[in-house]
Scaffold this motif. Structure first.
Motif, PDB file in Angstrom:
ATOM      1  N   LEU A   1      50.182  -1.265 -19.483  1.00 40.30           N
ATOM      2  CA  LEU A   1      48.980  -1.998 -19.095  1.00 40.30           C
ATOM      3  C   LEU A   1      48.975  -2.219 -17.591  1.00 40.30           C
ATOM      4  N   SER A   2      47.776  -2.190 -17.025  1.00 38.75           N
ATOM      5  CA  SER A   2      47.632  -2.571 -15.616  1.00 38.75           C
ATOM      6  C   SER A   2      47.480  -4.088 -15.542  1.00 38.75           C
ATOM      7  N   LEU A   3      47.634  -4.642 -14.345  1.00 35.23           N
ATOM      8  CA  LEU A   3      47.409  -6.072 -14.173  1.00 35.23           C
ATOM      9  C   LEU A   3      45.957  -6.421 -14.486  1.00 35.23           C
ATOM     10  N   GLU A   4      45.046  -5.510 -14.184  1.00 34.57           N
ATOM     11  CA  GLU A   4      43.640  -5.728 -14.526  1.00 34.57           C
ATOM     12  C   GLU A   4      43.470  -5.829 -16.041  1.00 34.57           C
ATOM     13  N   ASP A   5      44.144  -4.942 -16.784  1.00 36.98           N
ATOM     14  CA  ASP A   5      44.088  -5.006 -18.253  1.00 36.98           C
ATOM     15  C   ASP A   5      44.592  -6.355 -18.754  1.00 36.98           C
ATOM     16  N   LEU A   6      45.701  -6.803 -18.182  1.00 32.05           N
ATOM     17  CA  LEU A   6      46.315  -8.053 -18.634  1.00 32.05           C
ATOM     18  C   LEU A   6      45.426  -9.260 -18.371  1.00 32.05           C
TER      19      LEU A   6
ATOM     20  N   LYS B   1      42.136  -7.174 -23.055  1.00 33.31           N
ATOM     21  CA  LYS B   1      43.117  -6.171 -23.471  1.00 33.31           C
ATOM     22  C   LYS B   1      44.538  -6.732 -23.440  1.00 33.31           C
ATOM     23  N   GLY B   2      44.745  -7.752 -22.599  1.00 35.67           N
ATOM     24  CA  GLY B   2      46.092  -8.288 -22.440  1.00 35.67           C
ATOM     25  C   GLY B   2      46.413  -9.453 -23.350  1.00 35.67           C
ATOM     26  N   GLU B   3      45.426  -9.993 -24.063  1.00 36.45           N
ATOM     27  CA  GLU B   3      45.662 -11.194 -24.868  1.00 36.45           C
ATOM     28  C   GLU B   3      46.766 -10.980 -25.902  1.00 36.45           C
ATOM     29  N   GLU B   4      46.701  -9.847 -26.610  1.00 39.64           N
ATOM     30  CA  GLU B   4      47.689  -9.566 -27.654  1.00 39.64           C
ATOM     31  C   GLU B   4      49.092  -9.466 -27.066  1.00 39.64           C
ATOM     32  N   VAL B   5      49.206  -8.773 -25.936  1.00 38.95           N
ATOM     33  CA  VAL B   5      50.522  -8.553 -25.335  1.00 38.95           C
ATOM     34  C   VAL B   5      51.091  -9.850 -24.770  1.00 38.95           C
ATOM     35  N   LEU B   6      50.268 -10.640 -24.075  1.00 41.88           N
ATOM     36  CA  LEU B   6      50.751 -11.904 -23.528  1.00 41.88           C
ATOM     37  C   LEU B   6      51.154 -12.858 -24.650  1.00 41.88           C
ATOM     38  N   GLY B   7      50.397 -12.838 -25.749  1.00 43.63           N
ATOM     39  CA  GLY B   7      50.770 -13.647 -26.902  1.00 43.63           C
ATOM     40  C   GLY B   7      52.070 -13.181 -27.520  1.00 43.63           C
ATOM     41  N   LEU B   8      52.257 -11.856 -27.561  1.00 41.91           N
ATOM     42  CA  LEU B   8      53.482 -11.290 -28.115  1.00 41.91           C
ATOM     43  C   LEU B   8      54.706 -11.701 -27.303  1.00 41.91           C
TER      44      LEU B   8
ATOM     45  N   ILE C   1      46.207  -5.309  -5.933  1.00 41.62           N
ATOM     46  CA  ILE C   1      47.303  -5.045  -6.883  1.00 41.62           C
ATOM     47  C   ILE C   1      46.786  -4.863  -8.308  1.00 41.62           C
ATOM     48  N   SER C   2      45.470  -4.809  -8.502  1.00 37.38           N
ATOM     49  CA  SER C   2      44.918  -4.792  -9.866  1.00 37.38           C
ATOM     50  C   SER C   2      45.329  -3.567 -10.662  1.00 37.38           C
ATOM     51  N   GLU C   3      45.617  -2.439  -9.989  1.00 39.76           N
ATOM     52  CA  GLU C   3      45.943  -1.203 -10.701  1.00 39.76           C
ATOM     53  C   GLU C   3      47.442  -1.031 -10.950  1.00 39.76           C
ATOM     54  N   ARG C   4      48.252  -1.941 -10.467  1.00 40.56           N
ATOM     55  CA  ARG C   4      49.696  -1.847 -10.709  1.00 40.56           C
ATOM     56  C   ARG C   4      49.969  -2.030 -12.196  1.00 40.56           C
ATOM     57  N   ARG C   5      50.972  -1.300 -12.710  1.00 40.48           N
ATOM     58  CA  ARG C   5      51.174  -1.276 -14.161  1.00 40.48           C
ATOM     59  C   ARG C   5      52.571  -1.739 -14.559  1.00 40.48           C
ATOM     60  N   VAL C   6      52.632  -2.257 -15.777  1.00 39.39           N
ATOM     61  CA  VAL C   6      53.914  -2.615 -16.402  1.00 39.39           C
ATOM     62  C   VAL C   6      53.973  -1.971 -17.780  1.00 39.39           C
ATOM     63  N   CYS C   7      55.173  -1.915 -18.311  1.00 36.69           N
ATOM     64  CA  CYS C   7      55.371  -1.480 -19.684  1.00 36.69           C
ATOM     65  C   CYS C   7      56.010  -2.644 -20.443  1.00 36.69           C
ATOM     66  N   VAL C   8      55.368  -3.080 -21.514  1.00 33.40           N
ATOM     67  CA  VAL C   8      55.923  -4.139 -22.356  1.00 33.40           C
ATOM     68  C   VAL C   8      56.470  -3.493 -23.622  1.00 33.40           C
ATOM     69  N   GLU C   9      57.776  -3.657 -23.842  1.00 30.73           N
ATOM     70  CA  GLU C   9      58.436  -3.088 -25.015  1.00 30.73           C
ATOM     71  C   GLU C   9      58.885  -4.211 -25.942  1.00 30.73           C
ATOM     72  N   TRP C  10      58.728  -3.996 -27.246  1.00 26.20           N
ATOM     73  CA  TRP C  10      59.249  -4.973 -28.205  1.00 26.20           C
ATOM     74  C   TRP C  10      59.842  -4.253 -29.414  1.00 26.20           C
TER      75      TRP C  10
ATOM     76  N   LEU D   1      40.839 -11.918 -11.777  1.00 19.97           N
ATOM     77  CA  LEU D   1      40.537 -10.542 -11.362  1.00 19.97           C
ATOM     78  C   LEU D   1      40.175 -10.466  -9.891  1.00 19.97           C
ATOM     79  N   GLU D   2      39.356 -11.397  -9.437  1.00 16.94           N
ATOM     80  CA  GLU D   2      38.971 -11.402  -8.022  1.00 16.94           C
ATOM     81  C   GLU D   2      40.190 -11.558  -7.127  1.00 16.94           C
ATOM     82  N   ALA D   3      41.140 -12.408  -7.539  1.00 12.49           N
ATOM     83  CA  ALA D   3      42.367 -12.588  -6.761  1.00 12.49           C
ATOM     84  C   ALA D   3      43.193 -11.302  -6.761  1.00 12.49           C
ATOM     85  N   LEU D   4      43.252 -10.603  -7.895  1.00 13.35           N
ATOM     86  CA  LEU D   4      43.972  -9.325  -7.970  1.00 13.35           C
ATOM     87  C   LEU D   4      43.330  -8.283  -7.060  1.00 13.35           C
ATOM     88  N   TYR D   5      41.983  -8.239  -7.061  1.00 14.14           N
ATOM     89  CA  TYR D   5      41.276  -7.273  -6.221  1.00 14.14           C
ATOM     90  C   TYR D   5      41.508  -7.570  -4.739  1.00 14.14           C
TER      91      TYR D   5
END
Length: 242
Positions: free
Chosen positions: A206-211, A215-222, A172-181, A164-168
């Motif tokens: 999700l934002s990069l901060e979320d990931l 909040k991002g664990e489920e999506v990254l695992g998916l 770029i912490s607020e930049r967002r992606v959409c993950v579709e499955w 998070l500190e590196a993102l801040y």
């Protein structure tokens, strides 16, 4: 080490202690102040820890150990070696950027392309500082930012707060992606229920901060599951914001 005269006398051991507390940019700035500080700031006892701290996944060799280690000749100082490895990582980062640019779409990545880029970083043995320096750039697509983030969490096991500190710092912490499955239809898993579950599509913004957080664990695992689970027909990562 020979002592050089200064207008204000600083013992060598005190000067080394001061220099050892500095980050690389400040160390280089101090080295430009005088011949005395140039010699102090070029000391192997300062640069060897900096090399090992920046690239903890790497093996280093003087030529007598593992064939997979990065070689450092006995005559090469640790400062020179640091610069050499830095340039090597910069060149390899460019190859990852080019890999992503050459994928099928500039706006999205299929799961095999995305995981392929992470595998490249893993093979190159990037450290967190390399990811922040070369991939967390605001001018890069958020897809590259996310690849670097995922690599730090999954391969380097960097604590979330450090990511998070590196993102801040990179803004770029607020930049967002959409993950579709897309899940394939299947029969009910319960024997007494005779019905069919149709194909379904899902997406998460999700934002990069979320990931970087829970909040991002489920999506990254998916994303990892999407490459091997037969029930998931497709996973795609898309730029959410223009």
């Amino acid at each position: 080490m020979r002592s050089l005269s200064l207008p204000l006398s600083v013992p060598d051991d005190v000067a080394l202690k001061i220099a050892s507390l500095l980050q690389v940019p400040d160390l280089c700035a101090l080295a430009s102040c005088s011949p005395f500080w140039r010699e102090i700031c070029g000391s192997d006892c300062i640069w060897e820890p900096l090399v090992r701290e920046r690239w903890p996944p790497l093996e280093f060799s003087d030529g007598s150990s593992s064939s997979t280690a990065i070689k450092k000749t006995m005559s090469m100082g640790w400062r020179t070696f640091y610069i050499e490895v830095h340039h090597k990582m910069a060149a390899e980062a460019t190859s990852v950027v080019q890999f992503v640019k050459q994928c099928r779409s500039s706006e999205s990545l299929e799961v095999d392309e995305y995981l392929g880029a992470i595998e490249l970083l893993h093979a190159m043995r990037f450290g967190l500082e390399d990811v922040e320096m070369f991939l967390f750039k605001p001018e890069h697509t958020v897809l590259l930012n996310m690849i670097g983030l995922h690599y730090c969490i999954d391969c380097l096991r960097v604590p979330a707060i450090c990511v998070l500190e590196a993102l801040y710092r990179s803004k770029i912490s607020e930049r967002r992606v959409c993950v579709e499955w897309f899940e394939l239809g299947h029969s009910s898993p319960y024997p007494h229920q005779n019905f069919y579950i149709p194909d379904e599509s899902h997406f998460r913004y999700l934002s990069l901060e979320d990931l970087a957080m829970y909040k991002g664990e489920e999506v990254l695992g998916l994303i990892h599951e999407g490459a091997s689970d037969w029930r998931i027909a497709r996973v795609k990562i898309t730029i959410a914001d223009p």
